[in-house]
Motif scaffolding. Structure first.
Motif, PDB file in Angstrom:
ATOM      1  N   ASP A 125      13.541  16.324 -26.443  1.00 49.80           N
ATOM      2  CA  ASP A 125      14.820  16.364 -27.315  1.00 49.80           C
ATOM      3  C   ASP A 125      15.272  15.485 -28.182  1.00 49.80           C
ATOM      4  O   ASP A 125      15.880  15.536 -29.167  1.00 49.80           O
ATOM      5  CB  ASP A 125      15.837  17.066 -26.324  1.00 49.80           C
ATOM      6  N   ASP A 126      14.676  14.205 -27.874  1.00 51.23           N
ATOM      7  CA  ASP A 126      15.336  13.076 -28.567  1.00 51.23           C
ATOM      8  C   ASP A 126      13.973  12.053 -28.949  1.00 51.23           C
ATOM      9  O   ASP A 126      13.094  11.983 -28.275  1.00 51.23           O
ATOM     10  CB  ASP A 126      16.227  12.155 -27.662  1.00 51.23           C
ATOM     11  N   ALA A 127      14.058  11.560 -30.081  1.00 48.69           N
ATOM     12  CA  ALA A 127      12.710  11.051 -30.709  1.00 48.69           C
ATOM     13  C   ALA A 127      12.775   9.653 -29.904  1.00 48.69           C
ATOM     14  O   ALA A 127      11.467   9.220 -29.754  1.00 48.69           O
ATOM     15  CB  ALA A 127      12.977  10.485 -32.076  1.00 48.69           C
ATOM     16  N   LYS A 128      13.962   9.023 -29.415  1.00 45.67           N
ATOM     17  CA  LYS A 128      13.604   7.883 -28.733  1.00 45.67           C
ATOM     18  C   LYS A 128      12.879   7.915 -27.447  1.00 45.67           C
ATOM     19  O   LYS A 128      12.511   6.995 -26.897  1.00 45.67           O
ATOM     20  CB  LYS A 128      14.998   7.280 -28.373  1.00 45.67           C
ATOM     21  N   SER A 129      13.077   9.014 -26.733  1.00 43.24           N
ATOM     22  CA  SER A 129      12.611   9.346 -25.301  1.00 43.24           C
ATOM     23  C   SER A 129      11.113   9.949 -25.427  1.00 43.24           C
ATOM     24  O   SER A 129      10.337   9.922 -24.242  1.00 43.24           O
ATOM     25  CB  SER A 129      13.452  10.086 -24.383  1.00 43.24           C
TER      26      SER A 129
END
Length: 379
Positions: A138-142
């Motif tokens: 859901d998040d590009a960082k993770s």
């Protein structure tokens, strides 16, 4: 490395590091977080990495690793890490990936028979960790660190089963494998079905990583996925795979998805799925339309799906009607199809074989009167 240690050179014990990190990860979830919290969390992650990995000068201590793993499990740190990894600084996210990797490979010492492996703990006791790692997309960082962890964990079929059969919402308990009825159709609301969204609607980097994990899910444990695709055939292909991935506006997604479809259909383990898929006239028409795509690599991958329809000795009446209706067009279209691949002997042989099979089909005039099933595949 003085910053890795507690006051005046005293190295913190694993239990102390873990408890402090749990508190820091909880603070990271708050609406407003001080940069100091991120910094401290990063320091604790670095300490844990040193324990499991050691240094160039000193190997890790099996006893300390054992203590750390036990503390991590007791304090539920893996779940907290999975849901907080997007909030960590870049280096700490990489450290989380390393820590997960070592823990997934960890096996209890021989003199501790009552202890379970980390994989058994994830699957049987805390499957929510696996589901939360999936939601990392859901998040590009993770996305990338979670994807890397998932693919390592997917070496185990039980981890794949958790992802396939989980039907929970955020905050709910995840699936318990001992309660799964593999013959019951899925709702399409579980975490597995979100991969279609992550692949088709995310940034290029997230999409590519999600597809790699998705492919591993469907190809690494064939008996498991064959059963799953057979039971959920209509939902998987009719609702998700065909309209979302094969018709994706992304060139990379479309090409990779057609290639994956060809691999699935040609795998002996998926015989039931293959016979069902190639019996469908709608699937044939979709594949024939992909043969006309503007991109040559999409055409090439579509060819490897199309050949399964034509080579099938037990064609359905629906598929026969479409091929016969398009016989003339196919015989004009295929000889010049991807004619630049002169050095691909296997492709040339397969194309010649398909032409012979199509030539052997009866002419349209010989067919009993029926509805038009024409698909324009060439001029």
């Amino acid at each position: 490395m003085a910053f890795l240690f507690g006051g005046r050179g005293r190295q913190k014990a694993p239990a102390e590091i873990v408890k402090s990190l749990k508190d820091l990860l909880s603070k990271l979830q708050e609406p407003v977080t001080s940069p100091k919290v991120e910094e401290e969390a990063a320091k604790h992650m670095a300490q844990m990495k040193l324990i499991v990995q050691g240094t160039p000068e000193m190997d890790s201590s099996p006893e300390q690793v054992h203590q750390l793993v036990n503390c991590i499990i007791q304090e539920d740190i893996l779940f907290e890490l999975a849901r907080s990894i997007r909030l960590l600084p870049f280096e700490a996210r990489k450290d989380a990936q390393i820590i997960f990797s070592h823990i997934l490979r960890f096996k209890p010492p021989p003199n501790t028979p009552n202890e379970t492996t980390a994989i058994n703990y994830l699957v049987m006791t805390r499957p929510e960790i696996i589901v939360e790692l999936c939601r990392g997309y859901d998040d590009a960082k993770s996305a990338m660190p979670c994807g890397t962890i998932l693919r390592q964990a997917l070496q185990h079929d039980t981890v794949a089963a958790v992802i396939l059969y989980d039907d929970s919402c955020p905050g709910e308990k995840a699936v318990q494998l001992n309660t799964v009825d593999v013959s019951r159709k899925q709702s399409g609301k579980g975490v597995f079905w979100r991969f279609f969204e992550w692949i088709n609607k995310s940034s290029f980097e997230v999409s590519a990583d999600a597809f790699t994990t998705f492919r591993d899910l469907l190809t690494k444990h064939k008996p498991l996925t064959s059963q799953y695709l057979t039971t959920n055939y209509d939902l998987f292909f009719g609702t998700y795979f065909n309209p979302t991935l094969l018709l994706s506006t992304s060139y990379v997604t479309k090409r990779q998805s057609i290639k994956l479809l060809g691999e699935l259909l040609l795998d002996r383990a998926n015989y039931v799925v293959m016979t069902t898929y190639v019996a469908s006239g709608d699937n044939l028409k979709l594949t024939m339309n992909l043969l006309k795509d503007d991109r040559k690599m999409v055409q090439y991958e579509a060819f490897h799906v199309f050949k399964v329809f034509v080579a099938n000795p037990n064609k359905s009446d629906e598929v026969k009607r479409i091929l016969i209706k398009n016989k003339g067009r196919l015989l004009r279209f295929l000889p010049t199809f991807l004619e630049g691949r002169t050095d691909d002997d296997q492709f040339l042989d397969e194309k010649s074989f398909l032409l012979r099979q199509i030539e052997l089909l009866p002419d349209e005039a010989e067919m009993a009167a029926g509805g038009s099933q024409s698909v324009q595949v060439g001029a």
